[in-house]
Motif scaffolding. Sequence first.
Motif, PDB file in Angstrom:
ATOM      1  N   GLN A   1       0.828  -1.201   0.000  1.00  0.00           N
ATOM      2  CA  GLN A   1       0.000   0.000   0.000  1.00  0.00           C
ATOM      3  C   GLN A   1       0.869   1.260   0.000  1.00  0.00           C
TER       4      GLN A   1
ATOM      5  N   GLY B   1      -3.400  -3.336   1.570  1.00  0.00           N
ATOM      6  CA  GLY B   1      -2.852  -3.959   2.766  1.00  0.00           C
ATOM      7  C   GLY B   1      -2.631  -2.904   3.832  1.00  0.00           C
ATOM      8  N   SER B   2      -3.190  -3.111   5.012  1.00  0.00           N
ATOM      9  CA  SER B   2      -3.108  -2.096   6.062  1.00  0.00           C
ATOM     10  C   SER B   2      -1.921  -2.288   6.992  1.00  0.00           C
TER      11      SER B   2
ATOM     12  N   THR C   1      -1.439  -8.573   2.792  1.00  0.00           N
ATOM     13  CA  THR C   1      -2.094  -7.915   1.669  1.00  0.00           C
ATOM     14  C   THR C   1      -3.549  -8.358   1.583  1.00  0.00           C
ATOM     15  N   ASN C   2      -4.309  -7.588   0.836  1.00  0.00           N
ATOM     16  CA  ASN C   2      -5.725  -7.857   0.604  1.00  0.00           C
ATOM     17  C   ASN C   2      -5.882  -8.799  -0.596  1.00  0.00           C
TER      18      ASN C   2
ATOM     19  N   VAL D   1      -9.211 -10.581  -1.933  1.00  0.00           N
ATOM     20  CA  VAL D   1     -10.157  -9.701  -2.618  1.00  0.00           C
ATOM     21  C   VAL D   1      -9.674  -9.382  -4.029  1.00  0.00           C
TER      22      VAL D   1
ATOM     23  N   HIS E   1     -13.072  -6.491   2.715  1.00  0.00           N
ATOM     24  CA  HIS E   1     -11.615  -6.365   2.641  1.00  0.00           C
ATOM     25  C   HIS E   1     -10.978  -6.927   3.906  1.00  0.00           C
ATOM     26  N   HIS E   2      -9.917  -7.680   3.714  1.00  0.00           N
ATOM     27  CA  HIS E   2      -9.215  -8.276   4.854  1.00  0.00           C
ATOM     28  C   HIS E   2      -7.801  -8.653   4.426  1.00  0.00           C
ATOM     29  N   ASP E   3      -6.856  -8.438   5.320  1.00  0.00           N
ATOM     30  CA  ASP E   3      -5.453  -8.714   5.014  1.00  0.00           C
ATOM     31  C   ASP E   3      -5.110 -10.162   5.328  1.00  0.00           C
TER      32      ASP E   3
ATOM     33  N   ARG F   1     -11.972 -14.005   6.951  1.00  0.00           N
ATOM     34  CA  ARG F   1     -11.585 -14.639   5.685  1.00  0.00           C
ATOM     35  C   ARG F   1     -12.590 -15.728   5.298  1.00  0.00           C
TER      36      ARG F   1
ATOM     37  N   ASN G   1      -3.833 -14.630   9.161  1.00  0.00           N
ATOM     38  CA  ASN G   1      -3.850 -13.169   9.035  1.00  0.00           C
ATOM     39  C   ASN G   1      -2.585 -12.508   9.562  1.00  0.00           C
TER      40      ASN G   1
END
Length: 502
Positions: free
Chosen positions: A183, A213-214, A219-220, A223, A248-250, A363, A414
């Motif tokens: 990101q 990706g937060s 990373t996402n 998705v 959205h989820h990493d 997820r 995760n």
Amino acid sequence: MRRFPVPSIAWIYQKIIVVGRIKRYPPSVQRLIRSFALVLITSLLGSIVCAENPDSFTSVEASAEAIGGDARRGLRLLLETPLIPSDFDQETFDAVWQSWPEPLRSRAEQSTPEIRRQMAFERYGLTPRPAGLRDLDDRPDERPMQYVVDDQGRWTMNCLACHGGMVDGQPSPGAPNNRFALQTFTEEIRATKWILGKPLARMDLGAMVIPLGSTHGTTNAVVFGMGLMHYRDAELNFQPKIPGKFTHHDMDAPPWWHFAKRPYIYIDGFAAKGHRGLMQFMLVPENGPTFFSDHEDDFRDVYAYLSSLTPPKFEGEIDTAVARQGKVLFEEHCARCHGTYGTDGTYPNQRVPIDDIGTDRVRFDALSVSGRQKYADSWFAKTETPERRSIAAPDGYVAPPLDGIWASAPYFHNGSVPTLWGVLNPEHRPAVWRSDRLEFDSRDIGLRHEVVDQVPVIVSDAAVRRTYFDTRLPGKSRTGHDYPDVLTDLEKRAVLEYLKTL
């Protein structure tokens, strides 16, 4: 005078998004406006990238030995062949320091180009290519393992961006890249293109809407795959449509050295393993159905490469007597799900119901039955082992093999737990932690980290802020997998010692 061909599209998109966020509109209208923006950008970029980069792809000679594949050719394909449009060029990368916050920008400005390159590699989680990979061609080894860099200086992300990390301080293909700052990298490349007057690519624009990706190292990615499949029919023909709604989820990338053991892929094991399934992330509009059939033999080689990988050996000290005790405990309490190891080892591919394992279920819930079924009906799922079919409605997560587990921190799907000791001790898992992802914790096995009460709100540098992992956020929970609680601390230490040997 500088030309700004594609940034004008970004300007249109940003204006639409701003309008779409005006609070006087009801949420349904805001979503409609944002959906219109996405369709507009997708259509415009598809035509622009094709027009401006007609030779974006290097042709790859099909393997004469299609059945079985060639591992070395598979690795070379990943490192040397851009299979999607390029993200940016060498000039942009060399100037990306101009988009860094102070005082980092000033320090870079006063440094040599070589030092600036090292700073950029460290900031974004890029690594040099290992010495063993440098004989694949005669090019200098300044290129990162995570990107294809062609003769025109165009950079294109490859699979090793997420699956090429560090093991004990050394670059290692197949190891999860727990430092990749996708990101931040994308945001700062985009800002640098604005400075240089260069056109934006799809990744630059897509990151404005879809989070990449937060937290560094995650990373996402799921998705990405869902979004790409959304626009295709079963035979991979492109179908423009309103964007789907995704959670959205990493995710933490799994190590590739588990590939050979697993008959299915992904954390819930819904997709049967096959060379076609490895091609899903190339579903950009420029790649039509013929692209995938033309490159099918190439991905038999990639399949062979992944199947050839073996886990790294732990080079630190191991108390063999304690490890033997740990093996007994492991086989009594853990092997039913994670398998046994050694010459007669077996892997059960055991799926554990989500309510039983208790780990973060975002997820699991993010993929709908219809979404999984769409994949199961597609060209990707037609494997050379037709008796093995993709599963539309799995009931939980698959316990992974633990070969080389010491080298694949952080843990859980995760990436929420920094050490193996934390996996064995739920009460020792930090709620908010930070690691620079460089130092190895040889006692608790994993990432050396600091525990904090919360992510500091005063951190203005996005790259620094994303080094913090907050397990209280959606999709990032550290809970579950409390099975080791039946063991004493001494027994857990013995199991930990045994895990080093795998």
